[in-house]
Design a protein around this motif. Structure first.
Motif, PDB file in Angstrom:
ATOM      1  N   ASP A 378       0.813  -1.217   0.000  1.00  0.00           N
ATOM      2  CA  ASP A 378       0.000   0.000   0.000  1.00  0.00           C
ATOM      3  C   ASP A 378       0.850   1.271   0.000  1.00  0.00           C
ATOM      4  O   ASP A 378       0.609   2.218   0.761  1.00  0.00           O
ATOM      5  CB  ASP A 378      -0.936  -0.012   1.211  1.00  0.00           C
ATOM      6  CG  ASP A 378      -2.256   0.692   0.921  1.00  0.00           C
ATOM      7  OD1 ASP A 378      -2.635   0.769  -0.261  1.00  0.00           O
ATOM      8  OD2 ASP A 378      -2.896   1.166   1.873  1.00  0.00           O
ATOM      9  N   ILE A 379       1.824   1.305  -0.863  1.00  0.00           N
ATOM     10  CA  ILE A 379       2.785   2.417  -0.907  1.00  0.00           C
ATOM     11  C   ILE A 379       2.176   3.608  -1.644  1.00  0.00           C
ATOM     12  O   ILE A 379       1.512   3.470  -2.661  1.00  0.00           O
ATOM     13  CB  ILE A 379       4.075   1.962  -1.609  1.00  0.00           C
ATOM     14  CG1 ILE A 379       4.809   0.946  -0.725  1.00  0.00           C
ATOM     15  CG2 ILE A 379       4.987   3.143  -1.928  1.00  0.00           C
ATOM     16  CD1 ILE A 379       5.934   0.233  -1.436  1.00  0.00           C
ATOM     17  N   ASN A 380       2.411   4.804  -1.099  1.00  0.00           N
ATOM     18  CA  ASN A 380       2.025   6.026  -1.792  1.00  0.00           C
ATOM     19  C   ASN A 380       3.254   6.920  -1.970  1.00  0.00           C
ATOM     20  O   ASN A 380       4.365   6.562  -1.573  1.00  0.00           O
ATOM     21  CB  ASN A 380       0.896   6.758  -1.065  1.00  0.00           C
ATOM     22  CG  ASN A 380       1.257   7.136   0.362  1.00  0.00           C
ATOM     23  OD1 ASN A 380       2.423   7.361   0.682  1.00  0.00           O
ATOM     24  ND2 ASN A 380       0.265   7.203   1.237  1.00  0.00           N
ATOM     25  N   GLU A 381       3.038   8.078  -2.560  1.00  0.00           N
ATOM     26  CA  GLU A 381       4.167   8.977  -2.843  1.00  0.00           C
ATOM     27  C   GLU A 381       4.884   9.397  -1.563  1.00  0.00           C
ATOM     28  O   GLU A 381       6.126   9.416  -1.507  1.00  0.00           O
ATOM     29  CB  GLU A 381       3.655  10.209  -3.594  1.00  0.00           C
ATOM     30  CG  GLU A 381       4.739  11.162  -4.037  1.00  0.00           C
ATOM     31  CD  GLU A 381       4.182  12.430  -4.656  1.00  0.00           C
ATOM     32  OE1 GLU A 381       4.908  13.451  -4.652  1.00  0.00           O
ATOM     33  OE2 GLU A 381       3.031  12.418  -5.127  1.00  0.00           O
ATOM     34  N   GLU A 382       4.116   9.718  -0.525  1.00  0.00           N
ATOM     35  CA  GLU A 382       4.725  10.139   0.738  1.00  0.00           C
ATOM     36  C   GLU A 382       5.542   9.017   1.361  1.00  0.00           C
ATOM     37  O   GLU A 382       6.577   9.260   1.998  1.00  0.00           O
ATOM     38  CB  GLU A 382       3.639  10.605   1.716  1.00  0.00           C
ATOM     39  CG  GLU A 382       3.009  11.947   1.375  1.00  0.00           C
ATOM     40  CD  GLU A 382       2.125  11.889   0.152  1.00  0.00           C
ATOM     41  OE1 GLU A 382       1.587  10.787  -0.151  1.00  0.00           O
ATOM     42  OE2 GLU A 382       1.967  12.930  -0.525  1.00  0.00           O
ATOM     43  N   THR A 383       5.088   7.770   1.192  1.00  0.00           N
ATOM     44  CA  THR A 383       5.837   6.626   1.704  1.00  0.00           C
ATOM     45  C   THR A 383       7.229   6.584   1.092  1.00  0.00           C
ATOM     46  O   THR A 383       8.225   6.352   1.784  1.00  0.00           O
ATOM     47  CB  THR A 383       5.099   5.306   1.396  1.00  0.00           C
ATOM     48  OG1 THR A 383       3.785   5.351   1.940  1.00  0.00           O
ATOM     49  CG2 THR A 383       5.850   4.117   1.983  1.00  0.00           C
ATOM     50  N   ILE A 384       7.309   6.803  -0.209  1.00  0.00           N
ATOM     51  CA  ILE A 384       8.610   6.742  -0.885  1.00  0.00           C
ATOM     52  C   ILE A 384       9.522   7.855  -0.396  1.00  0.00           C
ATOM     53  O   ILE A 384      10.720   7.619  -0.114  1.00  0.00           O
ATOM     54  CB  ILE A 384       8.427   6.810  -2.407  1.00  0.00           C
ATOM     55  CG1 ILE A 384       7.626   5.593  -2.893  1.00  0.00           C
ATOM     56  CG2 ILE A 384       9.782   6.860  -3.111  1.00  0.00           C
ATOM     57  CD1 ILE A 384       7.331   5.604  -4.378  1.00  0.00           C
ATOM     58  N   TRP A 385       8.995   9.074  -0.268  1.00  0.00           N
ATOM     59  CA  TRP A 385       9.830  10.159   0.252  1.00  0.00           C
ATOM     60  C   TRP A 385      10.321   9.837   1.661  1.00  0.00           C
ATOM     61  O   TRP A 385      11.499  10.084   2.003  1.00  0.00           O
ATOM     62  CB  TRP A 385       9.050  11.477   0.267  1.00  0.00           C
ATOM     63  CG  TRP A 385       8.820  12.071  -1.087  1.00  0.00           C
ATOM     64  CD1 TRP A 385       7.639  12.196  -1.742  1.00  0.00           C
ATOM     65  CD2 TRP A 385       9.817  12.619  -1.969  1.00  0.00           C
ATOM     66  NE1 TRP A 385       7.820  12.791  -2.967  1.00  0.00           N
ATOM     67  CE2 TRP A 385       9.140  13.059  -3.139  1.00  0.00           C
ATOM     68  CE3 TRP A 385      11.198  12.776  -1.887  1.00  0.00           C
ATOM     69  CZ2 TRP A 385       9.811  13.652  -4.210  1.00  0.00           C
ATOM     70  CZ3 TRP A 385      11.868  13.376  -2.953  1.00  0.00           C
ATOM     71  CH2 TRP A 385      11.174  13.800  -4.093  1.00  0.00           C
ATOM     72  N   SER A 386       9.458   9.260   2.491  1.00  0.00           N
ATOM     73  CA  SER A 386       9.849   8.886   3.853  1.00  0.00           C
ATOM     74  C   SER A 386      10.914   7.801   3.843  1.00  0.00           C
ATOM     75  O   SER A 386      11.890   7.864   4.601  1.00  0.00           O
ATOM     76  CB  SER A 386       8.617   8.415   4.635  1.00  0.00           C
ATOM     77  OG  SER A 386       8.983   7.956   5.916  1.00  0.00           O
ATOM     78  N   LEU A 387      10.741   6.812   2.979  1.00  0.00           N
ATOM     79  CA  LEU A 387      11.742   5.741   2.882  1.00  0.00           C
ATOM     80  C   LEU A 387      13.081   6.295   2.397  1.00  0.00           C
ATOM     81  O   LEU A 387      14.142   5.846   2.849  1.00  0.00           O
ATOM     82  CB  LEU A 387      11.242   4.649   1.938  1.00  0.00           C
ATOM     83  CG  LEU A 387      10.110   3.767   2.484  1.00  0.00           C
ATOM     84  CD1 LEU A 387       9.498   2.930   1.356  1.00  0.00           C
ATOM     85  CD2 LEU A 387      10.629   2.865   3.600  1.00  0.00           C
TER      86      LEU A 387
END
Length: 565
Positions: A378-387
């Motif tokens: 359930d990855i979103n754009e904010e998840t990628i920036w956080s990762l």
């Protein structure tokens, strides 16, 4: 016709039979009848298709859907069954000769100007300008909007994911099961690829659009196995010597060795999971990717600072995967990697990479250190920036729901507005300044600075002299007289081309890979501060001084004058 690079006819194939003239709103037909009844069949019109705000709190949009619009124009005609249906859907008072008129309609007298598909575009700059008979151009409205709205939104969403992930991480679209129906799923796969994704799990999209298809397996495959003894096929050919060897025995042997290396007790590993991974490896020995979070993904065992470089492991999945991958290596095959679908993705990906590096060093298998780590969940754009901030070790993201449904913003809001009738301008006025239209036939130009970045988009009246590079130009805000600036552009790019005229396509239509490359090139023309994720700088859209004066004079002329008493 569709013009190829070598001027060879390339017939357009409609991939969705639903896209036809009846894919519209009832009021388009009722307006057409009222126009016809008013004897306006010879009237001509100009419509602009544009949007008012960039999506996803960003400052750019990617234009998608142009080819679909052209396919629609090429096939625009009412069938006999369409006419029969309309006779039942409309009031019985409708004159029968109107249906005869509809039956003869095509888009041969329509001219369509557009920006190249895959271009970066901005609010209020028309993406498409449609000219032609009033009734026909009116009937095109709803269908053109539905073809452009989601396509552009989806391509923009995908481009934002690509920017978040960077150029060195793969992106896979896994959203078909969560998409808004089958056509939503197909469109999502197509425009995610245009926006920068590397592949899709959607087989039909792969077939229809020649998009690379990728995938692994589901948790159901892992949980369908209980023990290695239930496997009917246990052997795999050794590509080094051509002999069949027992992969289960090799895997169990490697699991014992690896468990000692990683300080994981074999009792923590699921035998059912092992059986599933061995079975999958036998089926796909040259494409072995394992889902490793079915059991105990969060169970990491800290063994103290004086232990081996990898001081913890997460139980069953990583141990069983390493054992199967090492067994495959003995037979001459290289595993691809793992997929993690739950838990702390940054932490688990880093620990997986540490594990692979340790195994590579211990058993002298250099390629093992570079196994692919895929993350989903359930990855979103904010998840990628956080990762990214957490310094993950993920090589590939599999993204579904948030991508294909555009959860952050589910609609772009394109509109289709009448700006000219019989060569006379039309303007829509509103107390909401954002809904006032810019009248008349307009051309659009992109002005570039000396650093190569786009400075401003400029709309001009089609009958005025186009702007010239290296000349001082006055750029005005469309509605605020105080906002204006002189610009001396180093280069100017006209944005519109005639894509449809005299009943045929007039430009070469690029394939998806070419459009995908154009997206990258177009995005590179924007300054980093315009493209950034947080608080991006707004890109400026202006009008020429002539268009400004023309528009505001018309505005004043059409605004009612109040009366005091």
């Amino acid at each position: 016709m569709n013009i190829g690079k070598d001027n060879v006819y390339q017939g357009l194939q409609v991939h969705n039979s639903v896209v036809q003239p009846l894919l519209t709103d009832l009021y388009q037909i009722t307006m057409a009848y009222a126009y016809w009844k008013s004897e306006k069949t010879t009237d001509t019109a100009v419509f602009d298709l544009f949007f008012r705000h960039n999506p996803f709190q960003g400052e750019f949009t990617i234009f998608g859907g142009l080819e679909e619009c052209l396919r629609f124009l090429e096939n625009f005609r009412y069938s006999d069954s369409d006419i029969e249906y309309l006779k039942t859907a409309l009031p019985p008072t409708i004159e029968q000769s109107f249906f005869t008129y509809l039956k003869k309609l095509t888009a041969k007298d329509v001219t369509l100007y557009a920006i190249d598909e895959g271009s970066v575009v901005f609010p209020r700059v028309p993406l498409i300008r449609v000219e032609g008979p009033l009734i026909v151009t009116q009937l095109l409205e709803t269908t053109l909007l539905t073809l452009v709205n989601f396509s552009s939104l989806m391509a923009t969403n995908a481009a934002r994911y690509r920017m978040a992930a960077g150029d060195n991480v793969s992106l896979l679209e896994f959203g078909l099961r969560r998409a808004q129906g089958p056509d939503g799923g197909l469109s999502a796969s197509k425009y995610a690829y245009i926006g920068g994704f590397d592949g899709t799990s959607n087989l039909l999209a792969g077939k229809m659009f020649n998009i690379p298809v990728k995938g692994t397996h589901a948790h159901a495959y892992i949980t369908s196995f209980s023990d290695p003894s239930e496997l009917k096929t246990k052997t795999l050919k050794n590509i080094k010597n051509g002999k069949e060897q027992n992969l289960i025995e090799l895997t169990l042997s490697w699991r014992t060795k690896t468990s000692k290396l990683l300080n994981i007790s074999e009792s923590q590993a699921s035998d059912g999971e092992l059986a599933a991974l061995v079975s999958f490896a036998i089926a796909f020995p040259e494409g072995f990717i394992a889902l490793i979070d079915t059991y105990d993904v969060n169970k990491w065992h800290y063994l103290g600072p004086k232990q081996l470089p990898v001081i913890s492991s997460f139980g069953s999945g990583i141990l069983n995967f390493c054992a199967v991958a090492l067994a495959l290596n003995d037979l001459g095959y290289k595993a691809i990697g793992v997929r993690i679908d739950s838990g702390d993705l940054a932490y688990l990906s880093n620990k997986s990479r540490e594990t692979f590096i340790l195994v590579a060093k211990e058993f002298n298998i250099p390629w093992f250190a570079n196994l692919t780590i895929i993350a989903s969940n359930d990855i979103n754009e904010e998840t990628i920036w956080s990762l990214n901030d957490q310094k993950h070790s993920i090589d590939c993201f599999g993204i579904g729901t948030h991508l294909v449904t555009c959860q952050r913003q589910p609609a772009l809001g394109c509109v289709y507005k009448l700006v000219e009738v019989n060569s006379l301008p039309r303007i829509k006025l509103s107390q909401d300044g954002g809904k006032i239209t810019m009248p008349g036939k307009k051309d659009a130009f992109r002005l570039f600075g000396g650093d190569g970045y786009a400075l401003v988009d400029m709309l001009v009246m089609s009958n005025e002299t186009p702007p010239v590079a290296k000349n001082k130009l006055l750029c005005r805000h469309p509605f605020d007289q105080k906002k204006r600036a002189f610009v001396v552009p180093s280069a100017i790019k006209p944005l519109y081309k005639v894509y449809w005229k005299d009943g045929q396509i007039t430009q070469y239509l690029p394939d998806l890979r070419e459009i995908r490359e154009h997206v990258k090139e177009s995005l590179r023309t924007l300054r980093p501060d315009i493209r950034r994720n947080l608080n991006p700088t707004p890109y400026k859209v202006s009008v020429s001084d002539n268009l400004y004066e023309y528009m505001h004079e018309l505005w004043m002329r059409n605004s009612p004058i109040g009366e005091l008493s």
